[in-house]
Design a protein around this motif. Sequence first.
Motif, PDB file in Angstrom:
ATOM      1  N   THR A   1       0.743  -1.277   0.093  1.00 39.44           N
ATOM      2  CA  THR A   1       0.026   0.099  -0.026  1.00 39.44           C
ATOM      3  C   THR A   1       0.932   1.180   0.217  1.00 39.44           C
ATOM      4  O   THR A   1       2.048   1.100   0.418  1.00 39.44           O
ATOM      5  CB  THR A   1      -0.851  -0.052   1.315  1.00 39.44           C
ATOM      6  OG1 THR A   1      -1.738   0.928   1.088  1.00 39.44           O
ATOM      7  CG2 THR A   1      -0.099   0.098   2.523  1.00 39.44           C
TER       8      THR A   1
ATOM      9  N   ILE B   1      -3.358  -5.949  -1.287  1.00 39.36           N
ATOM     10  CA  ILE B   1      -3.080  -4.647  -1.456  1.00 39.36           C
ATOM     11  C   ILE B   1      -4.225  -3.499  -1.060  1.00 39.36           C
ATOM     12  O   ILE B   1      -5.469  -4.263  -0.853  1.00 39.36           O
ATOM     13  CB  ILE B   1      -2.982  -4.032  -3.049  1.00 39.36           C
ATOM     14  CG1 ILE B   1      -4.370  -4.051  -3.669  1.00 39.36           C
ATOM     15  CG2 ILE B   1      -1.955  -4.891  -3.842  1.00 39.36           C
ATOM     16  CD1 ILE B   1      -4.266  -3.269  -5.146  1.00 39.36           C
ATOM     17  N   CYS B   2      -4.006  -2.408  -0.677  1.00 37.75           N
ATOM     18  CA  CYS B   2      -4.690  -1.710  -0.295  1.00 37.75           C
ATOM     19  C   CYS B   2      -4.616  -0.226  -1.192  1.00 37.75           C
ATOM     20  O   CYS B   2      -3.544   0.347  -0.826  1.00 37.75           O
ATOM     21  CB  CYS B   2      -4.728  -1.347   1.101  1.00 37.75           C
ATOM     22  SG  CYS B   2      -5.918  -0.115   1.762  1.00 37.75           S
ATOM     23  N   ASP B   3      -5.717   0.251  -1.715  1.00 33.90           N
ATOM     24  CA  ASP B   3      -5.248   1.246  -2.839  1.00 33.90           C
ATOM     25  C   ASP B   3      -6.511   2.083  -2.978  1.00 33.90           C
ATOM     26  O   ASP B   3      -7.739   1.602  -2.719  1.00 33.90           O
ATOM     27  CB  ASP B   3      -4.560   0.787  -3.947  1.00 33.90           C
ATOM     28  CG  ASP B   3      -3.897   1.997  -4.800  1.00 33.90           C
ATOM     29  OD1 ASP B   3      -3.474   2.830  -4.294  1.00 33.90           O
ATOM     30  OD2 ASP B   3      -3.378   1.585  -6.023  1.00 33.90           O
TER      31      ASP B   3
ATOM     32  N   VAL C   1      -3.893   2.018   6.768  1.00 36.44           N
ATOM     33  CA  VAL C   1      -4.119   0.331   7.041  1.00 36.44           C
ATOM     34  C   VAL C   1      -3.752   0.081   8.185  1.00 36.44           C
ATOM     35  O   VAL C   1      -4.334  -1.081   8.617  1.00 36.44           O
ATOM     36  CB  VAL C   1      -3.041  -0.201   5.743  1.00 36.44           C
ATOM     37  CG1 VAL C   1      -3.003  -1.719   6.066  1.00 36.44           C
ATOM     38  CG2 VAL C   1      -3.312   0.058   4.293  1.00 36.44           C
TER      39      VAL C   1
END
Length: 285
Positions: free
Chosen positions: A117, A155-157, A123
């Motif tokens: 990320t 993922i973190c997006d 997060v």
Amino acid sequence: MEKLRIAIQKSGRLQEKTTALLRECGLAFTNGPNRLKADARNFPAELLYLRDDDIPQYVEDGVADIGIVGENVFIEKNKDIKIKEKLDFAKCRLSIAVPKSVEYSGTEYLNGKKIATSYPFIVNQFLEKNNVKAEIHEISGSVEIAPGIGLADAICDIVSTGSTLLGNGLKEVETVILSEAILVAHNDLSTAKQQILDKLIFRIKAVNTAKNNKYLLLNSPNHAIEAITNVLPGMRSPTVTPLKEEGWSSLHSVVNEDDFWDKIDQLKELGAQGILVIPIEKMIL
């Protein structure tokens, strides 16, 4: 005379809509790819063109008095500044995504996993809230490729339409935060600068309220005016003007964009004719 220093994105996702909003608010200024600042010719303000990620720091330090950034950047940078207004554009979400082949069972799936990320602070807050122990890999740009090359399990997006995720074999499984463009301000503005900011926010509200509403004109048989008035209350009540043709009147009102098509169907059923829908440029409540 004091000027309000406004930090805006030099280039990127927010830049075009930010400059469009300021111009709709009556500010005349010159911008270009190589300019770092510009004076508004008809408003006591100076624009600073900066990297989006740097704007919260500049506002906290007082280099800029206010800034327009994504809410996601505001939360991630965690600076001591205030949200003064949400701007109703650049809406998106920050989401967790995993490979499409994964059978995602909930946040417990993320225990022991690697998450790539550009938003480690957000997060980490999400993981703590959900009692998840995971490893965060901070990277910038091309986050979606991380699972495909073995760098991360998830993922973190930022997600707008989700097409980029699908194109990289990923699926969205958790919404971490919702985000939109916001106006942030330094905590200790002078009285003069606060007055300028109040004027700018007044203009922004007028522009954004207008965008969310339509001006409606229609012809109605007189016997249906009361029923139509109940459908279209307007800001106070519809304006009713008799027409030359006996038994008919013209009604003028304002309808919210979200209710627009439902209202139109109801009006037609009640006998309304000659319905005109006109955009509103500014709306002062």
